[in-house]
Design a protein around this motif. Sequence first.
Motif, PDB file in Angstrom:
ATOM      1  N   ALA A 135       9.405   4.629   5.594  1.00 23.73           N
ATOM      2  CA  ALA A 135       9.370   4.134   4.213  1.00 23.73           C
ATOM      3  C   ALA A 135       8.259   3.099   4.112  1.00 23.73           C
ATOM      4  O   ALA A 135       7.927   2.416   5.097  1.00 23.73           O
ATOM      5  N   ARG A 136       7.679   2.988   2.913  1.00 19.96           N
ATOM      6  CA  ARG A 136       6.602   2.023   2.664  1.00 19.96           C
ATOM      7  C   ARG A 136       6.927   1.191   1.433  1.00 19.96           C
ATOM      8  O   ARG A 136       7.505   1.692   0.463  1.00 19.96           O
ATOM      9  N   ILE A 137       6.535  -0.070   1.508  1.00 23.40           N
ATOM     10  CA  ILE A 137       6.712  -0.986   0.385  1.00 23.40           C
ATOM     11  C   ILE A 137       5.359  -1.580   0.028  1.00 23.40           C
ATOM     12  O   ILE A 137       4.669  -2.128   0.904  1.00 23.40           O
ATOM     13  N   GLY A 138       4.967  -1.463  -1.231  1.00 23.52           N
ATOM     14  CA  GLY A 138       3.743  -2.087  -1.702  1.00 23.52           C
ATOM     15  C   GLY A 138       3.964  -3.570  -1.929  1.00 23.52           C
ATOM     16  O   GLY A 138       4.903  -3.981  -2.618  1.00 23.52           O
ATOM     17  N   LEU A 139       3.096  -4.394  -1.334  1.00 23.65           N
ATOM     18  CA  LEU A 139       3.238  -5.843  -1.438  1.00 23.65           C
ATOM     19  C   LEU A 139       2.287  -6.464  -2.453  1.00 23.65           C
ATOM     20  O   LEU A 139       2.327  -7.665  -2.681  1.00 23.65           O
ATOM     21  N   GLY A 140       1.413  -5.647  -3.047  1.00 23.88           N
ATOM     22  CA  GLY A 140       0.451  -6.166  -4.004  1.00 23.88           C
ATOM     23  C   GLY A 140      -0.864  -6.529  -3.351  1.00 23.88           C
ATOM     24  O   GLY A 140      -0.958  -6.706  -2.127  1.00 23.88           O
ATOM     25  N   ARG A 141      -1.926  -6.605  -4.173  1.00 24.10           N
ATOM     26  CA  ARG A 141      -3.263  -6.958  -3.707  1.00 24.10           C
ATOM     27  C   ARG A 141      -3.751  -6.037  -2.594  1.00 24.10           C
ATOM     28  O   ARG A 141      -4.483  -6.452  -1.696  1.00 24.10           O
ATOM     29  N   GLY A 142      -3.355  -4.794  -2.653  1.00 20.67           N
ATOM     30  CA  GLY A 142      -3.818  -3.818  -1.683  1.00 20.67           C
ATOM     31  C   GLY A 142      -3.010  -3.731  -0.408  1.00 20.67           C
ATOM     32  O   GLY A 142      -3.303  -2.902   0.451  1.00 20.67           O
ATOM     33  N   TRP A 143      -1.982  -4.569  -0.267  1.00 23.23           N
ATOM     34  CA  TRP A 143      -1.187  -4.599   0.965  1.00 23.23           C
ATOM     35  C   TRP A 143       0.033  -3.697   0.871  1.00 23.23           C
ATOM     36  O   TRP A 143       0.693  -3.618  -0.157  1.00 23.23           O
ATOM     37  N   ARG A 144       0.337  -3.020   1.983  1.00 21.56           N
ATOM     38  CA  ARG A 144       1.558  -2.238   2.109  1.00 21.56           C
ATOM     39  C   ARG A 144       2.123  -2.429   3.515  1.00 21.56           C
ATOM     40  O   ARG A 144       1.377  -2.690   4.466  1.00 21.56           O
TER      41      ARG A 144
END
Length: 384
Positions: A135-144
Amino acid sequence: MLKLCNNRGVALLLPAYGFFSRCLCNFAVDFKVVLRLFSNTIMDSGFLKGFLVGIAMVCMVAPSVVAEDADVDYKPQIHGTFRGRYENELRDGYGRFQVRNARISAKGMVAPSIDYFMQTDLCANGKFIFLDAYARIGLGRGWRIKVGQYRMPFGVGIFRIPGDYIFSNRMFLAKQGFNYRQVGAQLIFDTKLDELPLTLEGGMFNSASTVNHSVWQNKYNFAGKATLKAGDAKFGVSYASIIPDIVRINAFDLFCGYKAGRWELEAEGLLKNYAHHSYKNSWAYAVSSVYVMPVRCGDFNALSFQGRFDGLTDHSSGTANDLGQLVTNDPARNRVTVGTTLSCVHGPVRADVRLDVEKYFYRDKTLTPSGTDDRIVAELIIKF
């Protein structure tokens, strides 16, 4: 070539290529120093603490991604690949039919910034194999952030899935050289370098076998990759440090690919260094080209011709024998592969009928294992 020069993104290709060339030169000059630095860093427990603290900081600092639910499709997507084939080894005339893959995958979204992926092979040469679950979570500002079991971020051609294979059999670099799925976590950062898409990936993984996730351990695998796209060109640089048994292996990979009209060209090289001089350095390399043209032949609408030269030097898997020594699992060899593929392509679904001929060149013919010599392969591939 004119298309390359007229593309603004690709106009920056030469500076990017120079950048990677300088990195490669510096690596060659300071090879021993780099290996010593990586070994000391990885074995230092403080590195593990820093890695985990870094992940925590990114999660706290990066803002959450906000998107409209209306823009997200929450329905799971099911995909699959079937590969049925017949192989005949020309040396002794023996042959075999195989279901090489009956692969099924499911992926989807549970939130605008959260997605999942699961994959298994129902019949890989007659065996059931669990492959991926993450599973992946997007953290914002291009980060995952990515967590689960999957292929370690190393190499580029290695990541080509069976439904997108250009040749029936994978290159030595991807099969014998570096073929590792593991359980772990990684950070992914998408950014731009002079307006060119750049992806940076790095992660920490278990060193124990994926067959049993319950094993407690204090030695880990590490991998990182940088991928730069410049118009129709693509570059990749990777590093990994793994410990499959009792010896740590440091691996380095360089990739360059280019598409020009109907042509697609790729080159990739791998170097594996075994700690404490437990085994000599091992190299693997591959150069390939593909030409695709439209045709009308019943339901088929594309015809391609492909050629590849690949090889490897004496290679050890990193597993020690009863005496605690590394042995040669794969003797040095080169191979020339030529083939043709007739395709029926309709968006994401396709069918391929492929015929490949492989010619092997062993440095010591007496070491040729049965089933690893000149052959012809006929294959039917379905991807949906």
